[in-house]
Design an enzyme around this catalytic site. Structure first.
Site, PDB file in Angstrom:
ATOM      1  N   ASN A   1      13.642   4.081  18.721  1.00 37.59           N
ATOM      2  CA  ASN A   1      13.965   5.422  19.203  1.00 37.59           C
ATOM      3  C   ASN A   1      14.830   6.091  18.147  1.00 37.59           C
ATOM      4  OD1 ASN A   1      13.804   3.518  21.622  1.00 37.59           O
ATOM      5  ND2 ASN A   1      13.706   5.522  22.596  1.00 37.59           N
TER       6      ASN A   1
ATOM      7  N   HIS B   1      10.660   8.695  19.745  1.00 42.11           N
ATOM      8  CA  HIS B   1      10.655   7.546  18.830  1.00 42.11           C
ATOM      9  C   HIS B   1      10.481   8.112  17.421  1.00 42.11           C
ATOM     10  CE1 HIS B   1      10.568   4.113  21.698  1.00 42.11           C
ATOM     11  NE2 HIS B   1      10.286   5.116  22.526  1.00 42.11           N
TER      12      HIS B   1
ATOM     13  N   HIS C   1      12.480  12.338  24.782  1.00 41.86           N
ATOM     14  CA  HIS C   1      12.622  10.913  24.438  1.00 41.86           C
ATOM     15  C   HIS C   1      11.766  10.661  23.199  1.00 41.86           C
ATOM     16  CE1 HIS C   1      12.831   6.540  25.858  1.00 41.86           C
ATOM     17  NE2 HIS C   1      11.792   6.486  25.050  1.00 41.86           N
TER      18      HIS C   1
ATOM     19  N   CYS D   1       8.056  -0.013  21.958  1.00 44.75           N
ATOM     20  CA  CYS D   1       7.438  -0.380  23.229  1.00 44.75           C
ATOM     21  C   CYS D   1       6.432  -1.477  22.940  1.00 44.75           C
ATOM     22  CB  CYS D   1       6.758   0.825  23.870  1.00 44.75           C
ATOM     23  SG  CYS D   1       5.840   0.361  25.351  1.00 44.75           S
TER      24      CYS D   1
ATOM     25  N   ARG E   1      17.921  -1.064  26.904  1.00 48.53           N
ATOM     26  CA  ARG E   1      16.604  -1.303  27.512  1.00 48.53           C
ATOM     27  C   ARG E   1      15.496  -1.062  26.486  1.00 48.53           C
ATOM     28  NH1 ARG E   1      11.809   1.217  27.939  1.00 48.53           N
ATOM     29  NH2 ARG E   1      12.917   3.196  28.186  1.00 48.53           N
ATOM     30  N   ASP E   2      15.288   0.184  26.096  1.00 45.80           N
ATOM     31  CA  ASP E   2      14.181   0.484  25.173  1.00 45.80           C
ATOM     32  C   ASP E   2      14.420  -0.202  23.837  1.00 45.80           C
ATOM     33  OD1 ASP E   2      11.788   1.608  24.438  1.00 45.80           O
ATOM     34  OD2 ASP E   2      12.421   3.692  24.630  1.00 45.80           O
TER      35      ASP E   2
HETATM   36  P1  HMG Z   1       0.256  -6.560  37.236  1.00 46.28           P
HETATM   37  O1  HMG Z   1      -0.099  -7.845  36.546  1.00 46.28           O
HETATM   38  O2  HMG Z   1      -0.822  -5.551  37.427  1.00 46.28           O
HETATM   39  O3  HMG Z   1       0.947  -6.742  38.654  1.00 46.28           O
HETATM   40  O4  HMG Z   1       1.470  -5.910  36.441  1.00 46.28           O
HETATM   41  P2  HMG Z   1       1.004  -7.852  39.710  1.00 46.28           P
HETATM   42  O5  HMG Z   1       1.588  -7.216  40.894  1.00 46.28           O
HETATM   43  O6  HMG Z   1      -0.328  -8.546  39.805  1.00 46.28           O
HETATM   44  O7  HMG Z   1       2.089  -8.894  39.146  1.00 46.28           O
HETATM   45  C1  HMG Z   1       1.866  -9.774  38.057  1.00 46.28           C
HETATM   46  C2  HMG Z   1       2.986 -10.798  38.050  1.00 46.28           C
HETATM   47  O8  HMG Z   1       4.224 -10.165  37.781  1.00 46.28           O
HETATM   48  C3  HMG Z   1       3.148 -11.498  39.389  1.00 46.28           C
HETATM   49  O9  HMG Z   1       3.676 -12.800  39.111  1.00 46.28           O
HETATM   50  C4  HMG Z   1       4.205 -10.663  40.061  1.00 46.28           C
HETATM   51  O10 HMG Z   1       4.912 -11.375  41.026  1.00 46.28           O
HETATM   52  C5  HMG Z   1       5.107 -10.294  38.903  1.00 46.28           C
HETATM   53  P3  HMG Z   1       2.745 -14.111  39.268  1.00 46.28           P
HETATM   54  O11 HMG Z   1       2.273 -14.093  40.683  1.00 46.28           O
HETATM   55  O12 HMG Z   1       1.610 -13.908  38.274  1.00 46.28           O
HETATM   56  O13 HMG Z   1       3.691 -15.210  38.915  1.00 46.28           O
HETATM   57  N1  HMG Z   1       5.788  -9.020  39.098  1.00 46.28           N
HETATM   58  C6  HMG Z   1       7.099  -8.834  38.867  1.00 46.28           C
HETATM   59  N2  HMG Z   1       8.069  -9.675  38.495  1.00 46.28           N
HETATM   60  C7  HMG Z   1       9.309  -9.141  38.351  1.00 46.28           C
HETATM   61  N3  HMG Z   1       9.593  -7.845  38.578  1.00 46.28           N
HETATM   62  C8  HMG Z   1       8.645  -6.989  38.975  1.00 46.28           C
HETATM   63  C9  HMG Z   1       7.332  -7.486  39.138  1.00 46.28           C
HETATM   64  N4  HMG Z   1       6.163  -6.909  39.481  1.00 46.28           N
HETATM   65  C10 HMG Z   1       5.244  -7.850  39.464  1.00 46.28           C
HETATM   66  N5  HMG Z   1       8.947  -5.711  39.180  1.00 46.28           N
HETATM   67  C11 HMG Z   1       3.397  -4.497  36.272  1.00 46.28           C
HETATM   68  C12 HMG Z   1       1.999  -4.644  36.816  1.00 46.28           C
HETATM   69  C13 HMG Z   1       3.810  -3.042  36.423  1.00 46.28           C
HETATM   70  C14 HMG Z   1       4.333  -5.413  37.054  1.00 46.28           C
HETATM   71  C15 HMG Z   1       3.402  -4.917  34.773  1.00 46.28           C
HETATM   72  O14 HMG Z   1       2.368  -4.236  34.133  1.00 46.28           O
HETATM   73  C16 HMG Z   1       4.697  -4.639  34.091  1.00 46.28           C
HETATM   74  O15 HMG Z   1       5.705  -5.243  34.397  1.00 46.28           O
HETATM   75  N6  HMG Z   1       4.689  -3.717  33.116  1.00 46.28           N
HETATM   76  C17 HMG Z   1       5.892  -3.286  32.448  1.00 46.28           C
HETATM   77  C18 HMG Z   1       5.619  -2.939  31.022  1.00 46.28           C
HETATM   78  C19 HMG Z   1       6.891  -2.439  30.385  1.00 46.28           C
HETATM   79  O16 HMG Z   1       7.990  -2.739  30.810  1.00 46.28           O
HETATM   80  N7  HMG Z   1       6.750  -1.667  29.271  1.00 46.28           N
HETATM   81  C20 HMG Z   1       7.870  -1.131  28.560  1.00 46.28           C
HETATM   82  C21 HMG Z   1       8.603  -0.067  29.326  1.00 46.28           C
HETATM   83  S1  HMG Z   1       7.812   1.514  29.231  1.00 46.28           S
HETATM   84  C22 HMG Z   1       8.380   2.179  27.729  1.00 46.28           C
HETATM   85  O17 HMG Z   1       9.005   1.531  26.955  1.00 46.28           O
HETATM   86  C23 HMG Z   1       8.136   3.652  27.457  1.00 46.28           C
HETATM   87  C24 HMG Z   1       9.415   4.483  27.677  1.00 46.28           C
HETATM   88  O18 HMG Z   1      10.448   4.060  26.808  1.00 46.28           O
HETATM   89  C25 HMG Z   1       9.105   5.971  27.412  1.00 46.28           C
HETATM   90  C26 HMG Z   1       8.377   6.202  26.069  1.00 46.28           C
HETATM   91  O19 HMG Z   1       8.887   5.790  25.013  1.00 46.28           O
HETATM   92  O20 HMG Z   1       7.310   6.824  26.150  1.00 46.28           O
HETATM   93  C27 HMG Z   1       9.921   4.370  29.098  1.00 46.28           C
HETATM   94 MG    MG Z   2      10.600   4.630  24.719  1.00 43.16          MG
END
Ligand code: HMG
Ligand code: MG
Length: 299
Positions: A248, A208, A206, A239, A14-15
Site C-alpha cells: 500500500n 496500492h 485505498h 493482497c 492487516r493489509d
Molecule cells: P470458502 O472456501 O468458499 O468457504 O471460502 P467455506 O465456508 O467453504 O470455508 C472454507 C473453510 O474455511 C472451512 O474450513 C471453514 O470452516 C473455514 P474447513 O471445513 O475446510 O476446515 N472458514 C473460516 N475460518 C475462519 N474464519 C472464517 C471462516 N470462514 C470459513 N471467517 C472465504 C470463503 C471468504 C472464507 C475465503 O475465501 C476467505 O477467507 N477469503 C479471504 C481472502 C482474503 O482475506 N484476502 C485478503 C483480504 S482482501 C484485500 O486485501 C483487499 C483490500 O485490501 C482492498 C484492496 O486493496 O482492494 C481489502
Molecule cells: Mg489492499
C-alpha cells in the site's frame, strides 16, 4: 477544493502483514500496533477473521486483539468476510468490522470464492448482526480501476457495488486500487462516478503503489472531496489473491504530503517512522517509505 483535515486509516497490521510469506511473531504484531497506537491515529485495522487456509498470516488475529494495549480514542477494526468472521471479531472485541467486495467478478471469485451478488447476500446478515451489536461496518470495493483477471473496470460497476454496500448500511466505502494501476485523471473519473451514488463524505481511497502512482492518485481523490485515506506503515502490503499487488502507499509518505499542503491528519510523523522502522527490521527488509529513508539519521 482540498479538505482541511484528512483521516488516515492505518491498514499496515492487516493489509501490510497478510501477504508476508514468513511467520511473524504474535509479539511483533502486537508491538507494531502498540507503537502505532501512540502516533495519533483514530483507526487502526488490526487483523482479519478470514479462513486461515486462505490467509495463514492472519490466523492469530484473535490473539492480536486480546494482546494489544488499546489506546483511548482509537478504533481497532478487522476484516470479516462472513458471519463466522463476524462471530470471531465480536468475540475478540473489534470496535468496527469491514466486509470486502470487488468491482470485478474475477477478483471476487479468486479472493472470496463467490460472485459479487453472492458476496452481497453473504454480507447482509453480517451487517444486520453487527448493527444489532452496535458495531459499525466499513466496506471495501477492490479493483476499482483494474483487475488482474478481468482487466479494466468500468466506473459504473464500481459505483453500483459501492452503492449497494452503502444501502446495506456500511458507513464508509473504501475504494481499492488493488493492483495500483490507476493514474490521477482516471481516479478522478472513478471517484466522481461513485460520488454520484454515494456521498463523497462516505468514501475513502485505498491505493496500492505498484506503479508508483499512489500519492498522485490520493491527491486526485482529495481534489474530488475524499477526506479518508487508507495507508500502510512502511509501505507494507499486498493482497495474496492479486498477483502484482505490491505494498500500500506508505503512511509516512502520505503524512509528509498532507503536512506539506497544510492539511491536518493528527499524526506524529516521527512516531509513524519509528513504528515502520521497527516492523521493517523485524521483517528483515528495507522500510518501503521514501520519507522514512530520507529522514533516517544517516541518510
Ligand atoms: P470458502 O472456501 O468458499 O468457504 O471460502 P467455506 O465456508 O467453504 O470455508 C472454507 C473453510 O474455511 C472451512 O474450513 C471453514 O470452516 C473455514 P474447513 O471445513 O475446510 O476446515 N472458514 C473460516 N475460518 C475462519 N474464519 C472464517 C471462516 N470462514 C470459513 N471467517 C472465504 C470463503 C471468504 C472464507 C475465503 O475465501 C476467505 O477467507 N477469503 C479471504 C481472502 C482474503 O482475506 N484476502 C485478503 C483480504 S482482501 C484485500 O486485501 C483487499 C483490500 O485490501 C482492498 C484492496 O486493496 O482492494 C481489502
Ligand atoms: Mg489492499
Amino acid at each position: 477544493m482540498l479538505p482541511e483535515r484528512v483521516n488516515i486509516i492505518e491498514v499496515g497490521p492487516r493489509d501490510g502483514l497478510q501477504n508476508e510469506a514468513g511467520t511473524i511473531a504474535l509479539a511483533d504484531k502486537v508491538e507494531l500496533i502498540n507503537r502505532l497506537s501512540k502516533a495519533g491515529y483514530s483507526h487502526i485495522e488490526a487483523g482479519s477473521f478470514v479462513s486461515p487456509k486462505w490467509v495463514p498470516q492472519m490466523a492469530d488475529s484473535g490473539e492480536v486483539f486480546n494482546s494489544i494495549k488499546r489506546a483511548a480514542g482509537v478504533t481497532y477494526s478487522a476484516l470479516t468476510p462472513n458471519e463466522r468472521g463476524l462471530d470471531a471479531a465480536l468475540e475478540a472485541g473489534a470496535d468496527c468490522v469491514a466486509v470486502f467486495a470487488a468491482a470485478s467478478e474475477g477478483f471476487s471469485q479468486k479472493n472470496i470464492n463467490c460472485s459479487i451478488e453472492q458476496s452481497i447476500e453473504r454480507f447482509t446478515p453480517v451487517l444486520q448482526r453487527a448493527q444489532a451489536a452496535k458495531v459499525p461496518v466499513r466496506a471495501y470495493v477492490s479493483c476499482v480501476i483494474g483487475c488482474p483477471y478481468d482487466g479494466a473496470i468500468d466506473s459504473a460497476q464500481v459505483a453500483s457495488v459501492a452503492s449497494r454496500l452503502q444501502q446495506l448500511g456500511c458507513y464508509e466505502i473504501s475504494l481499492g486500487d488493488t493492483i495500483g494501476v490507476g493514474t490521477p485523471e482516471r481516479v478522478k473519473e472513478m471517484v466522481n462516478a461513485v460520488s454520484q451514488q454515494v456521498p463523497v463524505q462516505q468514501l475513502a481511497i485505498h491505493c496500492h503503489d505498484t506503479y508508483g502512482q499512489a500519492l498522485a492518485n490520493i491527491y486526485a481523490a482529495l481534489q474530488c472531496g475524499i477526506a479518508t485515506v487508507d495507508s500502510s506503515v512502511a509501505g507494507l502490503g499486498g493482497c495474496p489473491y492479486a498477483q502484482g499487488a505490491s505494498g500500500n502507499v506508505a503512511t509516512e509518505d502520505v503524512v509528509y504530503m498532507l503536512q506539506g499542503m497544510g492539511i491536518d491528519c493528527g499524526l506524529d510523523l516521527q512516531q509513524v517512522i519509528d513504528a515502520g522502522n521497527f516492523i521493517s527490521q523485524r521483517l528483515g527488509r528495507r522500510n518501503g517509505s521514501k520519507v522514512a529513508a530520507a529522514m533516517a539519521p544517516n541518510s
